[in-house]
Design a protein around this motif. Structure first.
Motif, mmCIF file in Angstrom:
data_model
loop_
_atom_site.group_PDB
_atom_site.id
_atom_site.type_symbol
_atom_site.label_atom_id
_atom_site.label_comp_id
_atom_site.label_asym_id
_atom_site.label_seq_id
_atom_site.Cartn_x
_atom_site.Cartn_y
_atom_site.Cartn_z
ATOM 1 N N MET A 123 1.483 12.733 -21.092
ATOM 2 C CA MET A 123 2.018 12.192 -19.842
ATOM 3 C C MET A 123 0.867 11.634 -19.019
ATOM 4 N N GLN A 124 1.015 10.408 -18.531
ATOM 5 C CA GLN A 124 0.003 9.777 -17.690
ATOM 6 C C GLN A 124 0.591 9.680 -16.275
ATOM 7 N N PRO A 125 0.231 10.596 -15.374
ATOM 8 C CA PRO A 125 0.904 10.695 -14.073
ATOM 9 C C PRO A 125 0.340 9.830 -12.951
ATOM 10 N N PHE A 126 -0.354 8.736 -13.273
ATOM 11 C CA PHE A 126 -1.032 7.938 -12.253
ATOM 12 C C PHE A 126 -0.100 7.352 -11.201
ATOM 13 N N PHE A 127 1.178 7.289 -11.464
ATOM 14 C CA PHE A 127 2.114 6.654 -10.536
ATOM 15 C C PHE A 127 2.963 7.679 -9.786
ATOM 16 N N ARG A 128 2.733 8.979 -10.038
ATOM 17 C CA ARG A 128 3.580 10.031 -9.478
ATOM 18 C C ARG A 128 3.525 10.080 -7.951
ATOM 19 N N ASN A 129 2.364 10.002 -7.342
ATOM 20 C CA ASN A 129 2.221 10.132 -5.883
ATOM 21 C C ASN A 129 1.675 8.864 -5.237
ATOM 22 N N THR A 130 1.943 7.719 -5.819
ATOM 23 C CA THR A 130 1.433 6.457 -5.300
ATOM 24 C C THR A 130 2.227 6.025 -4.077
ATOM 25 N N LEU A 131 1.524 5.544 -3.076
ATOM 26 C CA LEU A 131 2.150 5.027 -1.873
ATOM 27 C C LEU A 131 2.139 3.508 -1.898
ATOM 28 N N LEU A 132 3.014 2.905 -1.141
ATOM 29 C CA LEU A 132 3.087 1.461 -1.029
ATOM 30 C C LEU A 132 1.780 0.930 -0.454
ATOM 31 N N PRO A 133 1.159 -0.069 -1.091
ATOM 32 C CA PRO A 133 -0.093 -0.604 -0.546
ATOM 33 C C PRO A 133 0.160 -1.349 0.767
ATOM 34 N N LEU A 134 -0.706 -1.139 1.742
ATOM 35 C CA LEU A 134 -0.561 -1.766 3.053
ATOM 36 C C LEU A 134 -1.662 -2.783 3.294
ATOM 37 N N SER B 148 -3.904 -5.212 6.309
ATOM 38 C CA SER B 148 -4.698 -4.853 7.491
ATOM 39 C C SER B 148 -3.834 -4.613 8.724
ATOM 40 N N THR B 149 -2.585 -5.069 8.726
ATOM 41 C CA THR B 149 -1.683 -4.849 9.863
ATOM 42 C C THR B 149 -0.730 -3.682 9.607
ATOM 43 N N SER B 150 -1.013 -2.881 8.597
ATOM 44 C CA SER B 150 -0.214 -1.715 8.206
ATOM 45 C C SER B 150 1.198 -2.072 7.755
ATOM 46 N N LYS B 151 1.367 -3.282 7.262
ATOM 47 C CA LYS B 151 2.632 -3.706 6.672
ATOM 48 C C LYS B 151 2.435 -3.748 5.161
ATOM 49 N N PRO B 152 3.525 -3.675 4.396
ATOM 50 C CA PRO B 152 3.374 -3.734 2.931
ATOM 51 C C PRO B 152 2.591 -4.972 2.494
ATOM 52 N N ASP B 153 1.627 -4.768 1.638
ATOM 53 C CA ASP B 153 0.797 -5.865 1.136
ATOM 54 C C ASP B 153 1.563 -6.574 0.022
#
Length: 127
Positions: free
Chosen positions: A12-23, A25-30
């Motif tokens: 199992m490769q869990p690299f995506f288990r706790n990933t957050l949406l990338p933001l 510089s204005t704290s909006k989704p990139d």
């Protein structure tokens, strides 16, 4: 199922288990990480996922990173080291035939948080 095999392994490769949406510089989704449909990854997003998967395959079982930091920095790409030039499996990570619990572990996010987030998303989306 394949635990006793010496010529094949499933890890199992869990690299995506706790990933957050990338933001951005204005704290909006990139949005540069996503395709025009806002669902699939763009070339940049796939590159980030590929680097995270590669790094996960080199990390020993039990010490794998469970998130991706979306920094778009090629220097985070790891190379195999001379002491361990192979992809990490349970066997070569030192677990051998031990009784490592491979059963599904409890989620770190409570079930009610998913429901509350989904309802809030629907409400915000309808406004």
């Amino acid at each position: 199922r394949y635990e006793q095999r010496e010529d094949f392994a499933v890890v199992m490769q869990p690299f995506f288990r706790n990933t957050l949406l990338p933001l951005d510089s204005t704290s909006k989704p990139d949005m540069s990480f996503f395709a025009a449909d806002c669902f699939h990854f763009s070339v940049r997003g796939y590159a980030e996922m590929a680097m995270a998967l590669w790094n996960n395959m080199l990390e020993p079982v039990g010490e794998k990173q469970t998130y991706n930091n979306f920094t778009h920095d090629r220097s985070k790409l790891r190379c195999p080291n001379p002491e361990k030039p192979f992809l990490s499996t349970r066997r070569n990570s030192g677990f051998g035939n031990s009784d490592l619990n491979l059963e599904k572990t409890e989620s770190s996010v409570p079930y009610w948080a998913v429901i509350v987030t989904a309802v809030a998303g629907v409400l915000v989306g309808s406004l």
